[in-house]
Enzyme design. Structure first.
Site, PDB file in Angstrom:
ATOM      1  N   LYS A 113       4.319   0.113  10.936  1.00 18.70           N
ATOM      2  CA  LYS A 113       4.325   1.377  10.204  1.00 18.70           C
ATOM      3  C   LYS A 113       3.893   2.523  11.117  1.00 18.70           C
ATOM      4  CE  LYS A 113       3.404   1.066   5.923  1.00 18.70           C
ATOM      5  NZ  LYS A 113       2.719   0.862   4.622  1.00 18.70           N
ATOM      6  N   GLU A 173       0.856  -1.184   0.000  1.00 22.66           N
ATOM      7  CA  GLU A 173       0.000   0.000   0.000  1.00 22.66           C
ATOM      8  C   GLU A 173       0.894   1.237   0.000  1.00 22.66           C
ATOM      9  OE1 GLU A 173      -3.524   2.228   2.604  1.00 22.66           O
ATOM     10  OE2 GLU A 173      -2.647   0.348   3.329  1.00 22.66           O
ATOM     11  N   ARG A 226       6.326 -13.650   8.627  1.00 21.40           N
ATOM     12  CA  ARG A 226       6.899 -12.339   8.366  1.00 21.40           C
ATOM     13  C   ARG A 226       8.260 -12.230   9.040  1.00 21.40           C
ATOM     14  NH1 ARG A 226       2.966  -8.135  11.032  1.00 21.40           N
ATOM     15  NH2 ARG A 226       4.455  -6.722  10.064  1.00 21.40           N
TER      16      ARG A 226
END
Length: 565
Positions: free
Chosen positions: A280, A42, A270
């Site tokens: 983030k 994104e 991850r």
């Protein structure tokens, strides 16, 4: 990467469960030998080192199986997305050494199709407009142990739902007035299947479609359809999306008549890296709170940050290969990443001399106005790289740490009465130490043995344990050097319910004016060197100007954190 697929290719990379799946798919010709992956970030921030693992995985698999990897910008949230981040993402993927060719896509490319499919679901009785507030929807969703409750708007007619959805698109309602939900099962043990929202109203400017849309699709709805429209074969996600896979499959199962491709979603663990934060939201707090000097601060684990720090694309790819891919979450120590950089730079970085904490040395018996050249290898393991000349004169600088007035046991560097070899030059003996009024040593006096110059027959006659670097005071140039270290002093700053900012390392950045070899003044942005005995350094890509380089320490020569871990 190429569109031509060789189903008989044999990848040389280490095997893992994803490669095993692909190998089996190729054996059974499930996808006709095709391998198409995608990296779908994104564009609401800069990529970080965790994204690098996914980039290397997706693009690497496509490369190894003669397939294609798409770069898709998931731009479904107009309030948080900016062209700056789109450009940064593209630049970071290219910097890592990967190319998507003609396969650059945006989720917004499919807004018309996504809307069309939403109307199709409404027409099939599989979606409805819900007029509950977000809080009311949340209250009726239930819990992990209690079933949810149907919305009072769940049984609206198809015609009413279509009419309201079209009015939503026409901009007749304010943000939050209505949403579109798919009708699955409010009693499902998987909360993601309890009539999830697939469209919401957002009167916001979009960086690509401007004001065309005021309703935007949700990620879970957009993601699977985008994969299908691009004919992705293997949709690789991190483990937090494992519970979303049934929704991924449900949406595509309902659209079989209009979207023929049904990609396989595969989850992997991850990257969890010590001494940093990956969230983030946390990274934004560090930037906006002034705890770091922007997204590209060399202490940040953003890709623009690690690049500015001095990491190479090769070291990042080596790191991704070394940590591998698994289904189980685990922690990777920061030292693994640092070792990958050392391994890469040890091969590629020419050697130079810099004095970071200078101490003046006067060689009393060296002729006053004499100077000479000493030969130093550009790389000790690569004779084909040749040598360079390092000027020598009566007054030199050494590292302050290379002198000790009262030496400890096992100290073989300079001390009163002791001898050391000046690397590439002569053996010197300390005869005196001059102090200032505070008792600090500010100048050393030595004598030198003129028959001991490195590279001459006399050098072999002197067996000296200590060997230190130096620079001629007359020729050395000044340059700013920034000594970077890990941003956090705790291996897991975001664990234990404590404020992660309390673990910020107060010694993570120290700027100093150093003396460097004359040739280093010509260093250009992103030129890399090993400063002998000090570490690996890079000329800062932002602040380096012609004949005014600024050097960042990328990594020390050895791990200094291991004993503290």
């Amino acid at each position: 990467m190429t569109d031509n697929v060789d189903t008989h290719s044999s990848p040389t990379a280490a095997s893992n469960f994803i490669r095993n799946i692909i190998e089996e798919d190729n054996r059974s010709s499930k996808w006709g030998g095709r391998v198409e992956t995608r990296f779908p970030p994104e564009p609401n921030g800069h990529l970080h080192i965790g994204h690098a693992k996914s980039i290397c995985l997706n693009f690497g698999l496509a490369r190894d199986y003669n397939g294609i990897c798409h770069l898709r910008l998931d731009d479904t949230n107009p309030e948080k997305e900016e062209q700056e981040y789109v450009d940064s993402i593209c630049d970071s993927v290219r910097w890592l050494g990967f190319d998507w060719g003609e396969h650059l896509h945006y989720a917004s490319d499919y807004f018309d199709k996504l809307y069309e499919f939403a109307e199709f679901l409404i027409g099939q009785g599989k979606a409805y407009v819900d007029s509950l507030t977000a809080d009311e929807i949340r209250a009726l969703r239930g819990t992990l142990t209690e079933a949810g409750q149907n919305s009072p708007y769940r049984e609206r007619s198809i015609d009413e739902n279509l009419a309201m959805f079209r009015r939503m698109r026409a901009g007749e309602f304010p943000d939050g007035a209505h949403v579109l939900r798919v009708k699955i099962d409010m009693a499902s043990p998987n909360i993601n299947l309890r009539d999830p929202v697939i469209y919401r109203i957002r009167h916001a400017h979009h960086h690509r479609t401007a004001g065309k849309w005021c309703i935007y699709p949700m990620y879970d709805y957009t993601h699977c359809i985008s994969d299908a429209l691009e004919k992705i074969t293997h949709s690789l996600c991190t483990l937090e999306f494992e519970d979303h896979r049934p929704l991924y499959d449900w949406v595509l199962d309902q659209l079989t008549d209009v979207v023929q491709c049904h990609p396989q979603q595969i989850e992997f663990a991850r990257l969890n890296l010590t001494y940093c934060v990956m969230s983030k939201r946390r990274l934004i707090e560090l930037v906006e709170g002034g705890f770091v000097d922007g997204w590209d601060d060399p202490r940040m684990n953003t890709l623009v940050g690690v690049r500015r720090r001095g990491y190479t694309p090769e070291s990042i790819r080596l790191f991704a290969e070394r940590i591998g891919v698994s289904k189980a979450d685990s922690w990777i120590d920061m030292s693994v990443l640092e070792d990958c950089l050392r391994q890469d730079l040890n091969e590629r970085a020419p050697r130079r001399i810099a004095i970071l904490d200078p101490l003046k040395v006067v060689i009393d018996n060296y002729p006053e106005n004499q100077e000479e050249e000493c030969l130093a290898p550009n790389h000790p393991q690569k004779p084909e790289w040749g040598t360079r000349s390092v000027p020598f004169s009566k007054i030199i600088y050494i590292e302050r740490g290379d002198f000790m007035e009262t030496p400890s046991k096992g100290y073989f560097r300079l001390s009163p009465g002791a001898e050391v070899r000046l690397r590439y030059a002569y053996v010197v003996k300390c005869t005196d130490a001059v102090k200032n009024s505070s008792g600090e040593v500010v100048e050393i006096h030595c004598t030198y043995d003129p028959d001991s110059k490195s590279g001459t027959a006399g050098a072999d006659k002197r067996k000296i344990k200590g060997n230190i670097h130096w620079l001629s005071a007359r020729h050395a140039q000044q340059a700013e050097v920034r000594l970077y270290d890990r941003l956090f002093a705790h291996a897991h700053p975001d664990a234990g319910g404590q404020d992660y900012k309390s673990f910020l390392n107060p010694h993570s950045k120290r700027a100093t004016t150093a003396y460097v070899e004359p040739s280093l003044i010509q260093a250009g942005p992103e030129d890399r060197f090993q400063f002998e005995r000090n570490g690996y350094f890079i000329a800062d890509r932002v602040d380096t100007k012609p004949e005014k380089p600024v050097f960042n320490r990328a990594v020390t020569l050895r791990d200094s954190w291991g004993k503290n871990a």
